[in-house]
Design an enzyme around this catalytic site. Structure first.
Site, PDB file in Angstrom:
ATOM      1  N   LYS A  14      -2.300  14.319 -15.296  1.00  0.00           N
ATOM      2  CA  LYS A  14      -1.737  13.417 -14.369  1.00  0.00           C
ATOM      3  C   LYS A  14      -1.709  12.143 -14.985  1.00  0.00           C
ATOM      4  O   LYS A  14      -0.442  11.494 -15.212  1.00  0.00           O
ATOM      5  CB  LYS A  14      -2.084  13.379 -12.945  1.00  0.00           C
ATOM      6  CG  LYS A  14      -2.073  14.779 -12.236  1.00  0.00           C
ATOM      7  CD  LYS A  14      -2.623  14.508 -10.701  1.00  0.00           C
ATOM      8  CE  LYS A  14      -3.869  14.119 -10.497  1.00  0.00           C
ATOM      9  NZ  LYS A  14      -4.757  15.207 -11.061  1.00  0.00           N
ATOM     10  N   ARG A  89      -3.920  12.589  -1.522  1.00  0.00           N
ATOM     11  CA  ARG A  89      -4.745  13.907  -1.932  1.00  0.00           C
ATOM     12  C   ARG A  89      -5.138  14.280  -0.727  1.00  0.00           C
ATOM     13  O   ARG A  89      -5.828  15.567  -0.633  1.00  0.00           O
ATOM     14  CB  ARG A  89      -6.179  13.260  -2.454  1.00  0.00           C
ATOM     15  CG  ARG A  89      -6.317  13.536  -3.779  1.00  0.00           C
ATOM     16  CD  ARG A  89      -7.500  12.911  -4.207  1.00  0.00           C
ATOM     17  NE  ARG A  89      -8.096  13.378  -5.540  1.00  0.00           N
ATOM     18  CZ  ARG A  89      -8.154  12.813  -6.723  1.00  0.00           C
ATOM     19  NH1 ARG A  89      -6.939  11.890  -6.675  1.00  0.00           N
ATOM     20  NH2 ARG A  89      -8.236  13.353  -8.024  1.00  0.00           N
ATOM     21  N   ARG A 128     -12.917  16.114 -22.083  1.00  0.00           N
ATOM     22  CA  ARG A 128     -12.542  14.421 -21.597  1.00  0.00           C
ATOM     23  C   ARG A 128     -13.882  13.975 -21.314  1.00  0.00           C
ATOM     24  O   ARG A 128     -14.189  12.940 -21.766  1.00  0.00           O
ATOM     25  CB  ARG A 128     -11.718  14.401 -20.520  1.00  0.00           C
ATOM     26  CG  ARG A 128     -11.177  13.084 -20.168  1.00  0.00           C
ATOM     27  CD  ARG A 128     -10.130  12.986 -19.156  1.00  0.00           C
ATOM     28  NE  ARG A 128     -10.615  13.480 -17.623  1.00  0.00           N
ATOM     29  CZ  ARG A 128      -9.946  13.292 -16.879  1.00  0.00           C
ATOM     30  NH1 ARG A 128      -8.682  13.330 -16.676  1.00  0.00           N
ATOM     31  NH2 ARG A 128     -10.609  13.508 -15.393  1.00  0.00           N
ATOM     32  N   ARG A 134     -17.229   9.905 -18.221  1.00  0.00           N
ATOM     33  CA  ARG A 134     -16.983   9.884 -16.732  1.00  0.00           C
ATOM     34  C   ARG A 134     -17.940  10.823 -16.177  1.00  0.00           C
ATOM     35  O   ARG A 134     -17.895  12.246 -16.722  1.00  0.00           O
ATOM     36  CB  ARG A 134     -15.628  10.244 -16.379  1.00  0.00           C
ATOM     37  CG  ARG A 134     -14.583   9.331 -16.217  1.00  0.00           C
ATOM     38  CD  ARG A 134     -13.277   9.645 -15.621  1.00  0.00           C
ATOM     39  NE  ARG A 134     -13.217  10.473 -14.462  1.00  0.00           N
ATOM     40  CZ  ARG A 134     -11.949  10.829 -13.930  1.00  0.00           C
ATOM     41  NH1 ARG A 134     -10.813  10.679 -14.420  1.00  0.00           N
ATOM     42  NH2 ARG A 134     -12.143  11.458 -13.041  1.00  0.00           N
ATOM     43  N   ARG A 146     -14.809  19.625  -7.541  1.00  0.00           N
ATOM     44  CA  ARG A 146     -13.600  18.597  -7.317  1.00  0.00           C
ATOM     45  C   ARG A 146     -12.425  19.824  -7.164  1.00  0.00           C
ATOM     46  O   ARG A 146     -11.496  19.626  -6.557  1.00  0.00           O
ATOM     47  CB  ARG A 146     -13.423  17.902  -8.589  1.00  0.00           C
ATOM     48  CG  ARG A 146     -14.145  16.667  -8.541  1.00  0.00           C
ATOM     49  CD  ARG A 146     -14.574  16.065  -9.940  1.00  0.00           C
ATOM     50  NE  ARG A 146     -13.197  15.543 -10.643  1.00  0.00           N
ATOM     51  CZ  ARG A 146     -13.336  15.245 -11.614  1.00  0.00           C
ATOM     52  NH1 ARG A 146     -13.676  15.469 -12.489  1.00  0.00           N
ATOM     53  NH2 ARG A 146     -11.965  14.725 -11.953  1.00  0.00           N
TER      54      ARG A 146
END
Ligand code: AMP
Length: 191
Positions: A14, A89, A128, A134, A146
């Site tokens: 996204k 969300r 990532r 992160r 998640r």
């Protein structure tokens, strides 16, 4: 004003694709993840509450996120439109967004959902995490949470937009250029 929601599970691309979309279609990027991470980094009391939720892969309460979205939209209203990334969300956020945009005589024109299977998502997020640092991208259990949260709380948003005739699914697997081309074809067919 043309407003898009870019939708999909964590790791579906996204944010990456949003950067290309805003450039081509002159949209303003509203990423609730980015707004929340900025608040988290500020070290405020609110930031501490947000950190605890994000780092475990849980959602931040609707009202907290909605307040940030409203401020962002009001401050940037003069643009060509928004690309909402990571918002809504929950179905409650989706209904709230409809109402809030109505107040500024706007609407969501399209929810574009990037479709990527679970194993690929996990691979992408871990890759990532090793670059971005992160915390929520570095731990397999948190990534799984998640994805679970996405299935239970976020996926019902799809039906909300299907009922409005504004849903489009796009295959999110392939090179960045291939996926972007599919996205553009879809947007162009709705514009
Ligand atoms: P993202 O960058 O979109 O993957 O979001 C990172 C994290 O921020 C999520 O796992 C949630 O903890 C939080 N978050 C982002 N957007 C929302 C939202 N619309 N509602 C609730 N929590 C959110």
């Amino acid at each position: 004003m043309f407003n898009i929601v870019i939708f999909g599970p964590p790791g579906s691309g996204k944010g990456t694709q949003s950067e290309r979309i805003i450039e081509k279609y002159q949209l303003k990027h509203l990423s609730t993840g980015d707004l929340l991470r900025a608040e988290k980094k500020s070290g405020s009391k609110l930031g501490e509450q947000i950190k605890a939720l994000i780092d475990q892969g849980n959602l931040v309460p609707d009202a907290m996120v909605e307040q940030m979205v409203r401020a962002f939209v009001i401050n940037n209203e003069k643009g060509y439109g928004f690309i909402f990334d990571g918002f809504p969300r929950t179905v409650k956020q989706a209904a709230w967004l409809q109402q809030m945009l109505k107040e500024v005589s706007a609407d969501v024109d399209l929810l574009l959902s990037l479709e990527v299977e679970e194993e690929e998502l996990k691979k992408r997020l871990l890759a990532r995490g090793s670059i971005s640092g992160r915390a929520d991208d570095q731990n397999e259990q948190i990534i799984e949470n998640r994805i679970k949260v996405y299935h239970s709380q976020t996926m019902p948003v799809i039906d909300f937009y299907k009922d409005l005739g504004k849903f489009a699914g796009v295959n999110g697997v392939g090179s960045l250029d291939e996926v972007f081309e599919r996205i553009c074809d879809t947007i162009d067919s709705y514009k």
